[in-house]
Design a protein around this motif. Structure first.
Motif, mmCIF file in Angstrom:
data_model
loop_
_atom_site.group_PDB
_atom_site.id
_atom_site.type_symbol
_atom_site.label_atom_id
_atom_site.label_comp_id
_atom_site.label_asym_id
_atom_site.label_seq_id
_atom_site.Cartn_x
_atom_site.Cartn_y
_atom_site.Cartn_z
ATOM 1 N N PHE A 11 0.878 -3.994 -12.294
ATOM 2 C CA PHE A 11 0.588 -4.070 -10.855
ATOM 3 C C PHE A 11 1.176 -5.350 -10.254
ATOM 4 N N PHE A 31 -1.103 13.441 -4.710
ATOM 5 C CA PHE A 31 -2.439 13.797 -5.167
ATOM 6 C C PHE A 31 -3.279 14.036 -3.928
ATOM 7 N N GLY A 33 -6.313 14.654 -3.358
ATOM 8 C CA GLY A 33 -7.617 14.006 -3.236
ATOM 9 C C GLY A 33 -7.555 12.708 -2.466
ATOM 10 N N CYS A 34 -6.454 11.941 -2.645
ATOM 11 C CA CYS A 34 -6.444 10.622 -2.018
ATOM 12 C C CYS A 34 -5.141 10.305 -1.308
ATOM 13 N N TYR A 57 3.137 5.091 -3.034
ATOM 14 C CA TYR A 57 2.061 4.715 -2.128
ATOM 15 C C TYR A 57 0.769 5.053 -2.848
ATOM 16 N N CYS A 59 -3.170 3.365 -4.834
ATOM 17 C CA CYS A 59 -4.029 2.255 -5.235
ATOM 18 C C CYS A 59 -3.360 1.465 -6.361
ATOM 19 N N GLY A 60 -3.956 0.376 -6.778
ATOM 20 C CA GLY A 60 -3.394 -0.480 -7.815
ATOM 21 C C GLY A 60 -3.021 0.285 -9.079
ATOM 22 N N GLU A 99 -12.438 7.481 -13.287
ATOM 23 C CA GLU A 99 -12.286 7.817 -11.872
ATOM 24 C C GLU A 99 -10.917 7.422 -11.309
ATOM 25 N N HIS A 102 -6.293 10.039 -11.850
ATOM 26 C CA HIS A 102 -5.295 10.635 -10.958
ATOM 27 C C HIS A 102 -4.011 9.816 -10.927
ATOM 28 N N GLU B 303 -2.463 1.396 0.872
ATOM 29 C CA GLU B 303 -3.793 1.873 0.513
ATOM 30 C C GLU B 303 -4.688 0.661 0.287
ATOM 31 N N GLU B 305 -7.230 -0.146 -1.417
ATOM 32 C CA GLU B 305 -7.613 -0.617 -2.752
ATOM 33 C C GLU B 305 -6.559 -1.493 -3.398
ATOM 34 N N SER B 306 -5.290 -1.215 -3.086
ATOM 35 C CA SER B 306 -4.244 -2.044 -3.686
ATOM 36 C C SER B 306 -4.304 -3.466 -3.126
ATOM 37 N N CYS B 324 -12.762 5.193 -3.386
ATOM 38 C CA CYS B 324 -12.191 6.193 -4.278
ATOM 39 C C CYS B 324 -13.218 6.556 -5.345
ATOM 40 N N SER B 326 -13.689 9.445 -8.349
ATOM 41 C CA SER B 326 -13.099 10.547 -9.097
ATOM 42 C C SER B 326 -11.810 11.039 -8.434
ATOM 43 N N GLY B 327 -10.974 10.092 -8.050
ATOM 44 C CA GLY B 327 -9.675 10.467 -7.507
ATOM 45 C C GLY B 327 -9.727 11.025 -6.099
ATOM 46 N N ASN B 328 -10.866 10.945 -5.475
ATOM 47 C CA ASN B 328 -10.990 11.411 -4.106
ATOM 48 C C ASN B 328 -11.190 10.220 -3.202
ATOM 49 N N VAL B 329 -10.193 9.906 -2.398
ATOM 50 C CA VAL B 329 -10.382 8.782 -1.500
ATOM 51 C C VAL B 329 -10.822 9.297 -0.148
ATOM 52 N N MET B 346 -6.690 4.701 5.899
ATOM 53 C CA MET B 346 -6.611 4.574 4.442
ATOM 54 C C MET B 346 -6.341 3.135 4.023
#
Lengths: 132, 385
Positions: A11, A31, A33-34, A57, A59-60, A99, A102, B303, B305-306, B324, B326-329, B346
């Protein structure tokens, strides 16, 4: 959230980030979901991956898994990459919290898509750019 | 800046050293049960009642109008279920940006036959008092609107809403967890009948909070057992916690005003610095009607969280607006209710300042944050919708 040192290192210092001009294969995976998105570019020489770049694009963990994914792919044969699994990618960052799995899913999917893209370009009729 | 920078004071705060000192005897020689008649019990009781006085002095209410609870969540539950239980049926008015302790309590009541209206909020997160007036029905039994939102810090016009409630004779509950000890609360002037307020947001210990219940408000208790808290909340009092809470409130009475001015200036300097150095960033929440130390930002195409992880690796603690699991943000439900577009929502990050933050902390964040955002953006495909 506890992340492995390997993940944190990827990262902090992502390898092979950025786009590639005239790639031999491009693959993308999102993905739902997010909204994470990873895009991989391959340069292929003699059926093997000579160079990889990513744009992501997310999360970490997704950014870190993308970086680790480029190292996984480099030097491998393209046909190998068709079966690259999310487990392979998760292992390359020394594991992911349940969690955040993904991250591996989106990266493995994008690399497989890039490999498929390369193979479909190669089998495409003449006129398409080819690197064999 | 001393190693790490904590910018998450709306989540929790470090206990003030004077509060710790006040609590310590109640873990030791004053360990008694305040309900006991012997001297050990009397000493513990004295600690609880001094704390009650410190808090009721701060709120300018009488001593029998404050009930101690285990946290803001319990206070909200007690207020809402307490009023609903006393009436048995009816209609409740609230907003979609309340804390989950209010929202989920209202949702449970809906399954039990109560009707709930969730009023809209505007782009700054404000409830319109005229909407409250229009939503009132003959069977409305409670209006519950937060004083300030924990994510964006917008301060609601509770005085105007309270006037509407009073005019119609409807009990008005205010979740004041984020404002108690940070901005003035005039219970009579605002027309508030029930106020939830908490200890660990104002440099007191966790696990203790309070509910102000205006004399004459019809309530039932929610948790049953002994005769504690004038039969309104059964359970042995958390004596050291309550003592610490009282001390924390007393300290806020002394420090609140100057601290609010100082934090507002620091927060504005942080925002000015970020908006001058980073492109595609927006401020969420009301520009001025906002908690002194709260700064909620959205970085487009990043995003959240990053950013939180990147700052954490630099020793800076902030919180992400999107969560986030379980992969659902899910983007923040508060920002969604305020109409913030998804590609912005986001990337929301909340920095909330407190008493130990200094100018040097802000300088440090301004040094590390802009390159971090730039770096994460450089990794991203150019256009993400």
């Amino acid at each position: 959230m506890n992340y492995s040192e390997t993940l944190i290192d990827h990262f902090r210092n992502p390898r092979n980030a950025g786009m590639m001009r005239d790639p031999d294969g491009i693959g993308e995976e999102t993905f739902d979901g997010c909204g994470d998105l990873a895009r991989f570019y391959l340069k292929v020489v003699d059926g093997r991956v000579a160079d990889v770049r990513f744009q992501t694009y997310g999360c970490g963990p997704t950014i870190a898994a993308s970086s680790a994914g480029t190292e996984l792919a480099t030097g491998r044969s393209v046909s190998d990459l068709l079966t690259l699994s999310e487990r392979d990618v998760a292992a390359a960052v020394d594991g992911l919290p349940a969690e955040r799995l993904h991250a591996a899913q989106v990266v493995a999917g994008a690399i497989r898509a890039a490999a498929r893209d390369f193979l479909s370009r190669r089998s495409a009729p003449s006129g398409m750019k080819q690197h064999v | 800046m001393n190693g790490r920078v904590y910018l998450d004071h709306n989540a929790s705060t470090q206990v003030h050293p004077e509060v710790v000192a006040a609590m310590l005897p109640y873990f030791g020689e004053r360990f008694g049960n305040p309900s006991s008649v012997h001297s050990f019990g009397r000493e513990a009781r004295e600690g609880v009642e001094i704390a009650r006085e410190q808090i009721t002095n701060f709120l300018r209410v009488s001593k029998d109008e404050v009930v101690f609870t285990s946290g803001g969540t319990e206070s909200d539950n007690l207020a809402i279920k307490g009023v609903a239980g006393a009436r048995g049926a009816g209609h409740i008015i609230t907003s979609p940006i309340e804390h989950h302790a209010v929202l989920r309590t209202c949702q449970v009541l809906e399954t039990q036959g109560f009707a709930v209206t969730y009023l809209p909020v505007d782009g700054d997160g404000l409830v319109n008092p005229d909407d409250v007036r229009r939503a009132i029905r003959p069977d409305t039994i409670l209006i519950t609107i937060m004083h300030a939102n924990s994510e964006v810090g917008t301060i609601q016009p509770v005085d105007t809403i309270g006037a509407v409630a009073r005019e119609r004779g409807i009990p008005f509950h205010v979740d004041g967890v984020q404002t108690f000890g940070k901005v003035p609360i005039d219970l009579d002037g605002f027309g508030i009948d029930l106020l939830s307020f908490s200890s660990h947001k104002i440099y007191g210990p966790k696990g203790v909070a309070g509910l102000y219940i205006r004399k004459g408000t019809k309530m039932v208790s929610v948790q049953h057992g002994g005769e504690h808290e004038r039969r309104r909340r059964a359970g042995t009092e958390n004596v050291p916690g309550i003592v610490g809470f009282g001390k924390a409130a007393e300290l806020r009475a002394r420090e609140m005003e100057a601290e609010a001015t100082r934090l507002t200036a620091l927060r504005n300097r942080l925002w000015d610095g970020i908006s001058a150095r980073v492109a595609d960033v927006r401020l969420n929440g009301h520009p001025t009607r906002r908690l002194p130390g709260t700064l909620n930002l959205c970085f487009r195409h990043v995003e959240s969280e990053s950013i939180v992880l990147g700052l954490d690796l630099k020793g800076v603690a902030v919180s992400a607006g999107s969560a986030c699991t379980s992969g659902n943000v899910e983007p923040s439900y508060v920002l969604v209710a305020m109409g913030v577009p998804l590609d912005w929502a986001m990337g929301s990050v909340r920095a909330t300042l407190g008493r130990l933050n200094t100018d040097a902390d802000i300088d440090y964040v301004l040094e590390v944050l802009p390159p971090l955002v730039e770096r994460i953006r450089s990794l991203s495909p150019a256009a993400v919708s």
